[in-house]
Design an enzyme around this catalytic site. Structure first.
Site, short mmCIF file in Angstrom:
data_model
loop_
_atom_site.label_atom_id
_atom_site.label_comp_id
_atom_site.label_asym_id
_atom_site.label_seq_id
_atom_site.Cartn_x
_atom_site.Cartn_y
_atom_site.Cartn_z
N CYS A 1 5.70 -7.51 7.09
CA CYS A 1 6.66 -6.57 7.87
C CYS A 1 7.23 -7.87 9.19
CB CYS A 1 6.19 -5.50 9.09
SG CYS A 1 7.39 -4.98 9.93
N GLU B 75 0.67 -1.33 -0.01
CA GLU B 75 -0.34 -0.16 0.16
C GLU B 75 0.53 0.95 0.41
OE1 GLU B 75 -2.73 -0.31 3.82
OE2 GLU B 75 -3.05 -2.42 3.08
N CYS C 210 3.07 8.47 1.46
CA CYS C 210 3.90 7.64 2.04
C CYS C 210 3.89 5.98 1.51
CB CYS C 210 2.77 6.86 3.98
SG CYS C 210 3.07 6.18 4.70
N CYS D 281 -2.76 0.94 7.71
CA CYS D 281 -2.17 -0.13 7.51
C CYS D 281 -2.23 -1.26 7.03
CB CYS D 281 -0.43 0.71 7.39
SG CYS D 281 0.40 -0.05 6.40
N CYS E 72 4.62 -5.90 15.34
CA CYS E 72 4.07 -4.67 16.54
C CYS E 72 1.82 -5.28 17.01
CB CYS E 72 3.54 -3.77 16.42
SG CYS E 72 5.48 -2.70 15.59
N CYS F 248 -0.73 -3.17 14.80
CA CYS F 248 -0.49 -2.94 13.50
C CYS F 248 -0.78 -3.71 12.94
CB CYS F 248 0.83 -2.69 12.76
SG CYS F 248 1.18 -2.56 11.26
#
Length: 354
Positions: free
Chosen positions: A113, A92, A106, A339, A117, A120
């Site tokens: 990832c 994205e 962004c 996100c 986290c 997230c």
């Protein structure tokens, strides 16, 4: 074997390639103008470049941009894009408008990832792979081309933040090359002040930032107590607040620059009076700026967003204590702005790729 992406090439590397193939170095400037000033990405349309050189470039480099497979326009002007790379892996990227005609992009630095986290949505995906430098630059170019084609020929992006999918410093070398291209006057030509790298706190990589273009640095802090930060960000087990702040102190700051600390405000979790006190004791006031980010709720999360009055109270307490604080305005909430949420929702749609 895939050809390397042209957009990973620095101006210096392009000159070296040309010279090693019997071409004049000055031609590099003409090529770069076609790509980064005229936004013409098909060498066949470069009128002042010889056919032999065009053929040479097309034989050696891939000039295709990432494909925009979905885009959505929010009522607040935010545009969100799902872009596909050569292997059909998607990330994205988001264009966020602001005052004075500023348009911030962004960008993502990884597919997925590895940091994990808990707040997230991207963290639920795991890491699939790093993005190449040309794939990061490609996001900028693809969105610029979209805006020029769909909105107007004068549309341009003014700022870049590495706050999309992925941990930028985990993909250190590719992000470094992409950042160098962003601030190179012969490539994207952005001011160093208009590029921001955000990191969750990879201490060994933070210590290498003195070999990085002197752009803005943002730290995903989100808590001033180790126990809470570890719950939110497992990376804190390896690099706790003491190690993180020690590494940050070594970052060479230009005059009048701050380190920005991103602080996700979660209702009844890290928005208490003791959190304010801990932040005031933790951060050096003269060079610190806290960007408060009210939590952007998504269906799978157990966290909640604080009330507006609570958010404002927290900000005022920090400012009364001597730290500059801002509140990030929530953008694009009507187009799956958390996100990773857009990616996971749309990839369920079998018609997405039609």
């Amino acid at each position: 074997m895939e050809r390397p992406l042209f957009y990973s090439l620095s101006p210096k590397s392009l000159k070296s390639f040309l010279e090693s193939n019997g071409q004049k170095a000055f031609v590099a400037t003409q090529i770069l103008k076609w790509v980064y000033e005229k936004y013409e990405f098909n060498p066949e349309n470069w009128t002042n470049i010889s056919k032999n050189l065009k053929d040479l470039l097309l034989e050696n480099f891939d000039f295709n941009l990432p494909r925009i497979v979905w885009n959505g326009l929010s009522k607040d002007g935010t545009r969100k894009f799902l872009v596909a790379m050569r292997d059909d892996k998607t990330v994205e990227t988001v264009m966020i408008p602001a005052r004075s005609n500023r348009k911030t992009l962004c960008v993502s630095s990884q597919v997925g990832c590895a940091i994990g986290c808990t707040f997230c949505h991207t963290g639920t995906m795991g890491l699939m792979r790093h993005l190449e430098a040309g794939e990061i630059i490609g996001q900028f170019l693809a969105v610029t081309k979209f805006l020029r084609d769909k909105v107007g020929p004068e549309e341009r992006l003014s700022n870049v933040v590495f706050m999309g999918q992925g941990e930028p410093l985990h993909n250190f070398e590719n992000v470094k090359v992409a950042t160098e291209l962003m601030v190179n006057e012969k490539a994207l030509g952005l001011s160093q002040r208009r590029v921001t790298i955000s990191t969750s706190g990879l201490v060994p990589q933070i210590k290498k930032l003195d070999d990085f273009p002197p752009v803005n640095i943002a730290i995903s802090l989100h808590a001033a107590h180790n126990d809470i930060r570890t719950e939110l960000m497992p990376i804190n087990k390896a690099f706790d607040l003491d190690r993180l702040l020690g590494a940050i102190k070594e970052i060479p700051l230009k005059a009048h620059r701050y380190i920005t600390y991103e602080y996700l405000l979660i209702d009844q979790y890290n928005d208490r009076a003791e959190d304010v006190t801990a932040l005031l004791n933790l951060l050096p006031k003269k060079v610190s700026k806290i960007n408060l980010i009210p939590f952007n709720e998504y269906p799978e999360s157990n966290f909640k967003r604080p009330s507006v009055s609570r958010i404002n109270w927290f900000k005022n307490q920090l400012e009364d204590g001597g730290i500059t604080a801002t509140i990030r305005t929530t953008k694009g909430s009507d187009i799956l702005a958390a996100c990773g949420q857009l990616k996971s929702e749309l990839e369920k749609d079998a018609n997405l790729w039609d």
